[in-house]
Design a protein around this motif. Structure first.
Motif, PDB file in Angstrom:
ATOM      1  N   PHE A  97      34.379   7.004   9.719  1.00  0.00           N
ATOM      2  CA  PHE A  97      33.524   8.187   9.847  1.00  0.00           C
ATOM      3  C   PHE A  97      33.701   9.083   8.626  1.00  0.00           C
ATOM      4  O   PHE A  97      32.732   9.601   8.076  1.00  0.00           O
ATOM      5  N   ARG A  98      34.945   9.254   8.194  1.00  0.00           N
ATOM      6  CA  ARG A  98      35.252  10.084   7.021  1.00  0.00           C
ATOM      7  C   ARG A  98      34.557   9.528   5.779  1.00  0.00           C
ATOM      8  O   ARG A  98      33.998  10.257   4.978  1.00  0.00           O
ATOM      9  N   ARG A  99      34.614   8.222   5.640  1.00  0.00           N
ATOM     10  CA  ARG A  99      34.026   7.550   4.480  1.00  0.00           C
ATOM     11  C   ARG A  99      32.513   7.735   4.413  1.00  0.00           C
ATOM     12  O   ARG A  99      31.933   7.797   3.337  1.00  0.00           O
ATOM     13  N   PHE A 100      31.875   7.838   5.578  1.00  0.00           N
ATOM     14  CA  PHE A 100      30.417   7.896   5.607  1.00  0.00           C
ATOM     15  C   PHE A 100      29.870   9.275   5.971  1.00  0.00           C
ATOM     16  O   PHE A 100      28.782   9.386   6.542  1.00  0.00           O
ATOM     17  N   VAL A 101      30.606  10.331   5.608  1.00  0.00           N
ATOM     18  CA  VAL A 101      30.104  11.697   5.801  1.00  0.00           C
ATOM     19  C   VAL A 101      28.758  11.811   5.081  1.00  0.00           C
ATOM     20  O   VAL A 101      28.591  11.343   3.956  1.00  0.00           O
ATOM     21  N   GLY A 102      27.782  12.410   5.767  1.00  0.00           N
ATOM     22  CA  GLY A 102      26.443  12.572   5.198  1.00  0.00           C
ATOM     23  C   GLY A 102      25.479  11.472   5.604  1.00  0.00           C
ATOM     24  O   GLY A 102      24.277  11.582   5.381  1.00  0.00           O
ATOM     25  N   LYS A 103      25.990  10.416   6.219  1.00  0.00           N
ATOM     26  CA  LYS A 103      25.145   9.279   6.608  1.00  0.00           C
ATOM     27  C   LYS A 103      24.666   9.415   8.053  1.00  0.00           C
ATOM     28  O   LYS A 103      25.307  10.043   8.888  1.00  0.00           O
ATOM     29  N   LEU A 104      23.541   8.767   8.335  1.00  0.00           N
ATOM     30  CA  LEU A 104      22.964   8.738   9.672  1.00  0.00           C
ATOM     31  C   LEU A 104      23.700   7.701  10.518  1.00  0.00           C
ATOM     32  O   LEU A 104      23.906   6.566  10.078  1.00  0.00           O
ATOM     33  N   VAL A 105      24.109   8.110  11.733  1.00  0.00           N
ATOM     34  CA  VAL A 105      24.854   7.217  12.618  1.00  0.00           C
ATOM     35  C   VAL A 105      24.338   7.311  14.049  1.00  0.00           C
ATOM     36  O   VAL A 105      23.683   8.280  14.424  1.00  0.00           O
ATOM     37  N   LYS A 106      24.663   6.278  14.818  1.00  0.00           N
ATOM     38  CA  LYS A 106      24.452   6.318  16.264  1.00  0.00           C
ATOM     39  C   LYS A 106      25.829   6.203  16.885  1.00  0.00           C
ATOM     40  O   LYS A 106      26.581   5.274  16.586  1.00  0.00           O
ATOM     41  N   VAL A 107      26.167   7.176  17.736  1.00  0.00           N
ATOM     42  CA  VAL A 107      27.484   7.222  18.365  1.00  0.00           C
ATOM     43  C   VAL A 107      27.295   7.209  19.876  1.00  0.00           C
ATOM     44  O   VAL A 107      26.544   8.020  20.419  1.00  0.00           O
ATOM     45  N   LYS A 108      27.991   6.276  20.534  1.00  0.00           N
ATOM     46  CA  LYS A 108      27.926   6.206  21.994  1.00  0.00           C
ATOM     47  C   LYS A 108      29.233   6.713  22.588  1.00  0.00           C
ATOM     48  O   LYS A 108      30.310   6.220  22.262  1.00  0.00           O
ATOM     49  N   THR A 109      29.098   7.716  23.447  1.00  0.00           N
ATOM     50  CA  THR A 109      30.201   8.203  24.271  1.00  0.00           C
ATOM     51  C   THR A 109      29.670   8.029  25.693  1.00  0.00           C
ATOM     52  O   THR A 109      29.067   6.998  25.974  1.00  0.00           O
ATOM     53  N   LYS A 110      29.808   9.032  26.536  1.00  0.00           N
ATOM     54  CA  LYS A 110      29.097   8.986  27.823  1.00  0.00           C
ATOM     55  C   LYS A 110      27.602   9.118  27.567  1.00  0.00           C
ATOM     56  O   LYS A 110      26.783   8.651  28.332  1.00  0.00           O
ATOM     57  N   LYS A 111      27.266   9.799  26.466  1.00  0.00           N
ATOM     58  CA  LYS A 111      25.884   9.941  26.002  1.00  0.00           C
ATOM     59  C   LYS A 111      25.755   9.210  24.672  1.00  0.00           C
ATOM     60  O   LYS A 111      26.748   8.874  24.041  1.00  0.00           O
ATOM     61  N   THR A 112      24.524   9.015  24.237  1.00  0.00           N
ATOM     62  CA  THR A 112      24.280   8.423  22.924  1.00  0.00           C
ATOM     63  C   THR A 112      23.712   9.497  22.007  1.00  0.00           C
ATOM     64  O   THR A 112      22.763  10.192  22.371  1.00  0.00           O
ATOM     65  N   TYR A 113      24.323   9.630  20.830  1.00  0.00           N
ATOM     66  CA  TYR A 113      23.886  10.616  19.842  1.00  0.00           C
ATOM     67  C   TYR A 113      23.410   9.891  18.591  1.00  0.00           C
ATOM     68  O   TYR A 113      23.985   8.879  18.194  1.00  0.00           O
ATOM     69  N   ARG A 114      22.382  10.442  17.969  1.00  0.00           N
ATOM     70  CA  ARG A 114      21.899   9.933  16.685  1.00  0.00           C
ATOM     71  C   ARG A 114      21.802  11.129  15.755  1.00  0.00           C
ATOM     72  O   ARG A 114      21.034  12.060  16.008  1.00  0.00           O
ATOM     73  N   GLY A 115      22.633  11.115  14.710  1.00  0.00           N
ATOM     74  CA  GLY A 115      22.641  12.246  13.796  1.00  0.00           C
ATOM     75  C   GLY A 115      23.440  11.936  12.546  1.00  0.00           C
ATOM     76  O   GLY A 115      23.893  10.805  12.341  1.00  0.00           O
ATOM     77  N   TYR A 116      23.608  12.959  11.729  1.00  0.00           N
ATOM     78  CA  TYR A 116      24.313  12.813  10.460  1.00  0.00           C
ATOM     79  C   TYR A 116      25.751  13.301  10.601  1.00  0.00           C
ATOM     80  O   TYR A 116      25.999  14.337  11.230  1.00  0.00           O
ATOM     81  N   ILE A 117      26.680  12.557  10.016  1.00  0.00           N
ATOM     82  CA  ILE A 117      28.080  12.982  10.033  1.00  0.00           C
ATOM     83  C   ILE A 117      28.214  14.166   9.083  1.00  0.00           C
ATOM     84  O   ILE A 117      27.928  14.055   7.894  1.00  0.00           O
ATOM     85  N   VAL A 118      28.639  15.304   9.626  1.00  0.00           N
ATOM     86  CA  VAL A 118      28.816  16.518   8.831  1.00  0.00           C
ATOM     87  C   VAL A 118      30.249  16.601   8.319  1.00  0.00           C
ATOM     88  O   VAL A 118      30.494  16.900   7.158  1.00  0.00           O
ATOM     89  N   ASP A 119      31.201  16.327   9.214  1.00  0.00           N
ATOM     90  CA  ASP A 119      32.610  16.450   8.844  1.00  0.00           C
ATOM     91  C   ASP A 119      33.452  15.661   9.836  1.00  0.00           C
ATOM     92  O   ASP A 119      33.002  15.341  10.937  1.00  0.00           O
ATOM     93  N   VAL A 120      34.681  15.374   9.429  1.00  0.00           N
ATOM     94  CA  VAL A 120      35.642  14.700  10.295  1.00  0.00           C
ATOM     95  C   VAL A 120      36.962  15.440  10.153  1.00  0.00           C
ATOM     96  O   VAL A 120      37.464  15.613   9.048  1.00  0.00           O
TER      97      VAL A 120
END
Length: 152
Positions: A97-120
């Motif tokens: 996640f740190r390596r790809f700050v600024g990139k668009l990702v899909k993250v699944k937790t209990k919910k699914t999020y689609r957004g840009y990594i801002v910071d880690v």
């Protein structure tokens, strides 16, 4: 005595890791599975500062194949494939996640999020995503799966 699938993967990982590292690459994953009725040994490599080239895959395949042939612990016939994680690569470690700050990702937790990594935040193990113009904080331990999304 035949080895289990897990034992084969562990042995291949132990062989592949130093070879891949010596070539300035990272061993991303090792898989051994039946695909279309045939055993396939997949070695997935990554390059931290660039993209993995076809030549990188060829060189790793050649070197690993020599060692695997000399050890001969995988029963029967199998196909060896060496590849990169791909454009939609999974994010397995918080460092990814740190390596790809600024990139668009899909993250699944209990919910699914689609957004840009801002910071880690490595200390609190939290990932900040920008989703629909709003920052959302996700605990890394809550992540079930995540991967880069291809931007068109």
């Amino acid at each position: 005595m035949s080895l289990s699938q897990k034992e084969i993967i562990e042995r291949v990982r132990a062989i592949a890791e130093p070879i891949v590292t010596s070539m300035g690459l990272e061993l991303f994953d090792v898989k051994y599975r039946i695909q279309a009725g045939k055993w396939v040994l997949s070695i997935i490599i990554d390059k931290l500062d660039d993209y993995v080239s076809t030549r990188d895959c060829e060189l790793v395949s050649y070197e690993i194949e020599k060692v695997l042939d000399s050890h001969d612990f995988i029963p029967g016939r199998y196909y060896l494939e060496v590849s990169s994680p791909g454009l939609d690569r999974p994010l397995k470690k918080i460092e990814d996640f740190r390596r790809f700050v600024g990139k668009l990702v899909k993250v699944k937790t209990k919910k699914t999020y689609r957004g840009y990594i801002v910071d880690v935040n490595m200390e609190t193990k939290e990932i900040i995503l920008r989703v629909d113009n709003e920052n959302i904080t996700i605990k890394y331990d809550d992540v079930k799966s995540a991967n880069l999304e291809i931007e068109l």
